[in-house]
Design an enzyme around this catalytic site. Structure first.
Site, PDB file in Angstrom:
ATOM      1  N   ALA A   1       0.763  -1.243   0.000  1.00 46.57           N
ATOM      2  CA  ALA A   1       0.000   0.000   0.000  1.00 46.57           C
ATOM      3  C   ALA A   1       0.794   1.294   0.000  1.00 46.57           C
ATOM      4  O   ALA A   1       0.277   2.317  -0.461  1.00 46.57           O
ATOM      5  CB  ALA A   1      -0.953   0.005   1.208  1.00 46.57           C
ATOM      6  N   ALA A   2       1.999   1.314   0.559  1.00 42.58           N
ATOM      7  CA  ALA A   2       2.695   2.595   0.723  1.00 42.58           C
ATOM      8  C   ALA A   2       2.921   3.277  -0.635  1.00 42.58           C
ATOM      9  O   ALA A   2       3.145   2.588  -1.635  1.00 42.58           O
ATOM     10  CB  ALA A   2       4.034   2.378   1.429  1.00 42.58           C
ATOM     11  N   PRO A   3       2.820   4.615  -0.670  1.00 41.54           N
ATOM     12  CA  PRO A   3       2.627   5.536   0.452  1.00 41.54           C
ATOM     13  C   PRO A   3       1.191   5.731   0.918  1.00 41.54           C
ATOM     14  O   PRO A   3       0.954   6.445   1.884  1.00 41.54           O
ATOM     15  CB  PRO A   3       3.191   6.854  -0.078  1.00 41.54           C
ATOM     16  CG  PRO A   3       2.895   6.790  -1.551  1.00 41.54           C
ATOM     17  CD  PRO A   3       3.093   5.343  -1.929  1.00 41.54           C
ATOM     18  N   GLY A   4       0.214   5.144   0.231  1.00 42.71           N
ATOM     19  CA  GLY A   4      -1.138   5.160   0.775  1.00 42.71           C
ATOM     20  C   GLY A   4      -2.207   5.835  -0.046  1.00 42.71           C
ATOM     21  O   GLY A   4      -3.353   5.917   0.398  1.00 42.71           O
ATOM     22  N   GLY A   5      -1.881   6.304  -1.243  1.00 39.61           N
ATOM     23  CA  GLY A   5      -2.885   6.997  -2.048  1.00 39.61           C
ATOM     24  C   GLY A   5      -4.081   6.116  -2.380  1.00 39.61           C
ATOM     25  O   GLY A   5      -5.231   6.549  -2.300  1.00 39.61           O
ATOM     26  N   LYS A   6      -3.814   4.884  -2.757  1.00 40.90           N
ATOM     27  CA  LYS A   6      -4.913   3.973  -3.104  1.00 40.90           C
ATOM     28  C   LYS A   6      -5.691   3.563  -1.850  1.00 40.90           C
ATOM     29  O   LYS A   6      -6.907   3.344  -1.909  1.00 40.90           O
ATOM     30  CB  LYS A   6      -4.372   2.762  -3.854  1.00 40.90           C
ATOM     31  CG  LYS A   6      -3.768   3.117  -5.221  1.00 40.90           C
ATOM     32  CD  LYS A   6      -3.188   1.903  -5.906  1.00 40.90           C
ATOM     33  CE  LYS A   6      -2.617   2.269  -7.285  1.00 40.90           C
ATOM     34  NZ  LYS A   6      -1.415   3.131  -7.179  1.00 40.90           N
TER      35      LYS A   6
ATOM     36  N   ARG B   1       8.615   2.690   4.583  1.00 39.35           N
ATOM     37  CA  ARG B   1       7.470   3.064   3.756  1.00 39.35           C
ATOM     38  C   ARG B   1       6.173   3.019   4.570  1.00 39.35           C
ATOM     39  O   ARG B   1       5.232   3.766   4.274  1.00 39.35           O
ATOM     40  CB  ARG B   1       7.383   2.137   2.540  1.00 39.35           C
ATOM     41  CG  ARG B   1       8.462   2.408   1.502  1.00 39.35           C
ATOM     42  CD  ARG B   1       8.482   1.353   0.403  1.00 39.35           C
ATOM     43  NE  ARG B   1       7.224   1.243  -0.302  1.00 39.35           N
ATOM     44  CZ  ARG B   1       6.819   2.050  -1.289  1.00 39.35           C
ATOM     45  NH1 ARG B   1       7.596   3.062  -1.656  1.00 39.35           N
ATOM     46  NH2 ARG B   1       5.665   1.857  -1.885  1.00 39.35           N
TER      47      ARG B   1
ATOM     48  N   ASP C   1      -1.178  -3.798  -5.694  1.00 31.50           N
ATOM     49  CA  ASP C   1      -0.460  -2.836  -6.539  1.00 31.50           C
ATOM     50  C   ASP C   1       1.009  -3.221  -6.425  1.00 31.50           C
ATOM     51  O   ASP C   1       1.738  -2.706  -5.581  1.00 31.50           O
ATOM     52  CB  ASP C   1      -0.719  -1.409  -6.063  1.00 31.50           C
ATOM     53  CG  ASP C   1      -0.130  -0.370  -6.999  1.00 31.50           C
ATOM     54  OD1 ASP C   1      -0.210  -0.569  -8.222  1.00 31.50           O
ATOM     55  OD2 ASP C   1       0.431   0.631  -6.503  1.00 31.50           O
TER      56      ASP C   1
ATOM     57  N   CYS D   1       2.894  -0.546 -12.648  1.00 29.32           N
ATOM     58  CA  CYS D   1       3.185   0.648 -13.460  1.00 29.32           C
ATOM     59  C   CYS D   1       4.338   0.322 -14.403  1.00 29.32           C
ATOM     60  O   CYS D   1       5.314   1.062 -14.503  1.00 29.32           O
ATOM     61  CB  CYS D   1       3.495   1.854 -12.579  1.00 29.32           C
ATOM     62  SG  CYS D   1       4.880   1.629 -11.437  1.00 29.32           S
TER      63      CYS D   1
END
Length: 526
Positions: free
Chosen positions: A111-116, A139, A179, A232
């Site tokens: 998950a880091a940095p946490g936007g999702k 992180r 992710d 990505c």
């Protein structure tokens, strides 16, 4: 134009054929910038009314907007209020395809940095639970900060290996997001450091790591649940080939085909097949062909960086949630270790010789057990006393502690005992020597209507920046919004400072002086 590795150029030229020139031209274009409205704080419509910059909707999101790349949105008070998350536009797509619903139990595995994770939290409501994890301790710190800044209240933050989470929560989550760590080819235009990292690490190393993560993810998805895998990168070894290998191994998962719109393109099964031959990997023909239902976001097709997303669904019916099923989770996870408590009886040395007074408050406070535990009665009463003095509405429950730190945990504490927990829930504050000191996370999780005392500030007022800098403010008592029956003599205490009717943080008001409680590490710098 960004400098691209020669090997990357040759690979992409071979794969893209006639599209190569168009793809290469995209590297002459500046990266796109975006932000996503944090609907835990502001609705999209409310944000449009106050936004200090021009907004252009990102077509594959409900709450994302393109902004001028030359802007510095992180240097605005609205950012400190948690109104928006600065995020690359293509990176908003995976959570949209995950489609978290109100009441869902969701895991963000890398998950880091946490936007999702913030994006997920805004969709699951007050009945859902988010477990957000990153295996890297450094992180995880950024992940914790973002959960707090954006007012996420129903989240547990872990710092664990995915396999250990799978042991603790077998087939438990309605939705799981992977992710995945990847070679980052899709970020070459945006981040030159990704080029250097790509040259050091082969894509096959990332592919092996991704397979391990997916093995754990498969164990975590409940029957009828959804798994979204995203990267990505352009590398088929990490994209279509990873999914084909996964589907071959786990026959109860199916690709849910994604509608091709907004410039998205289908996955490339032929590339997956070529990877199988080149690397000696195995996948069924059916699994390889199924990757045509996954999607790619290309920088020459969309206004964003390169991404890949696969939506997978597990066969079966989603289980109903209940208190009994939560307790069964604890039993299934094998959390048989008793919860720790501070004992009123001090430790003894020798033949029963007592070294401390058994009723010593200092002894109880200092000699706390390590690790996660349920709170002592004393702690619960102390927090309740503070809430009665400072709040109109106490919407949170102190039900977990780590040392002297108090939390509202959305899961049974027992279910987390065998895991590395960075935050077992909303960080309420610290209990010290019979006192409760509220956290900044609590300030950002409350509403102005919960507080006995509120100081509303306007964007134009210099006090906004002064507060964010950590300055002490001089505030006349008449400026404090208090309940009607609160006399002037009782106005001393914790005050919520707000901007646009949303919290910025706490201050302590006494005799016209507002002591600043804004965290030193978060303060405004020029």
């Amino acid at each position: 134009m960004k400098t691209l590795p020669q090997m990357f150029i040759e690979q992409m030229q071979n794969r893209l054929g006639e599209e190569w020139e168009s793809f290469l031209h995209s590297y002459h274009i500046s990266p796109y910038a975006g932000l996503r409205v944090n609907t835990l704080k502001k609705s999209v419509e409310a944000w449009k009314e106050i936004a200090p910059m021009e907004l252009t909707p990102i077509p594959w999101t409900k709450d994302g907007f393109y902004i001028d790349p030359s802007l510095r949105p992180g240097k605005h008070p609205y950012y400190h209020a948690g109104f928006y998350y600065i995020q690359e536009p293509s990176a908003m797509a995976p959570v949209e395809l995950l489609e978290p619903q109100d009441g869902d139990y969701v895991l963000d595995l890398c998950a880091a940095p946490g936007g999702k994770s913030v994006q997920i939290a805004s969709r699951i409501g007050q009945n859902g639970v988010l477990v957000t994890n990153d295996i890297h301790p450094d992180r995880t710190k950024a992940l914790v900060r973002n959960m707090e800044l954006y007012g996420v209240t129903r989240a547990v933050v872990l710092n664990e290996d995915p396999s250990r989470i799978a042991d603790a929560f077998p087939q438990w989550f309605d939705r799981v997001l992977v992710d995945a760590p990847c070679s980052g080819e899709g970020m070459f235009r945006k981040d030159p450091d990704m080029v250097r990292a790509w040259e050091r690490e082969p894509v096959t190393a990332y592919s092996a790591m991704q397979q391990e993560i997916l093995d754990s993810a498969a164990k975590l998805v409940a029957p009828g649940g959804r798994l979204v895998y995203s990267t990505c990168t352009f590398s088929p070894e990490e994209n279509e080939a990873s999914i084909a290998r996964f589907l071959t191994k786990y026959s109860d998962f199916r690709v849910r085909a994604v509608d091709l719109k907004h410039g998205m393109e289908a996955g490339r099964p032929e590339w997956a097949r070529a990877c199988m031959e080149e690397q000696g990997w195995e996948a069924s023909d059916e699994a390889i062909e199924a990757t045509a239902g996954t999607i790619r976001l290309w920088p020459h097709r969309v206004n964003g960086e390169g991404h890949y997303v696969a939506v997978l669904e597990r066969e079966g019916e989603r289980p109903a949630r209940s208190a009994a099923s939560l307790q069964q989770l604890t039993a299934d996870a094998g959390a048989v270790r008793k919860l720790s408590h501070v004992s009123s009886r001090p430790k003894q040395k020798g033949k029963g010789k007592q070294t401390h007074k058994p009723d010593s408050r200092k002894d109880q406070m200092v000699r706390l057990p390590k690790g996660l535990r349920r709170p002592e009665r004393e702690y619960i009463d102390t927090y309740a006393g503070w809430s009665k003095q400072q709040l109109l509405n106490d919407r949170y429950e102190l039900n977990a502690c780590i040392g002297s730190y108090a939390y509202d945990c959305p899961l049974p504490v027992e279910s987390l005992l065998k895991l590395k927990v960075a935050r077992p829930g909303l960080f309420l504050g610290t209990l010290k020597n019979g006192r409760f000191e509220p956290s900044h996370a609590l300030a950002l999780a409350l509403q102005p209507s919960d507080m006995l005392r509120v100081l509303p500030l306007e964007l134009e007022q210099q006090e906004v920046i002064a507060y964010l800098r950590g300055d002490t403010l001089t505030i006349d008592p008449e400026r404090l919004c208090t309940v009607s029956d609160l006399g002037v003599k009782d106005r001393k205490g914790y005050v919520m400072i707000t901007l646009e009717n949303c919290p910025l943080g706490f201050g302590k008001w006494v005799d016209g002086i507002l002591k600043n409680e804004y965290p030193a590490a978060w303060r405004w710098t020029t």
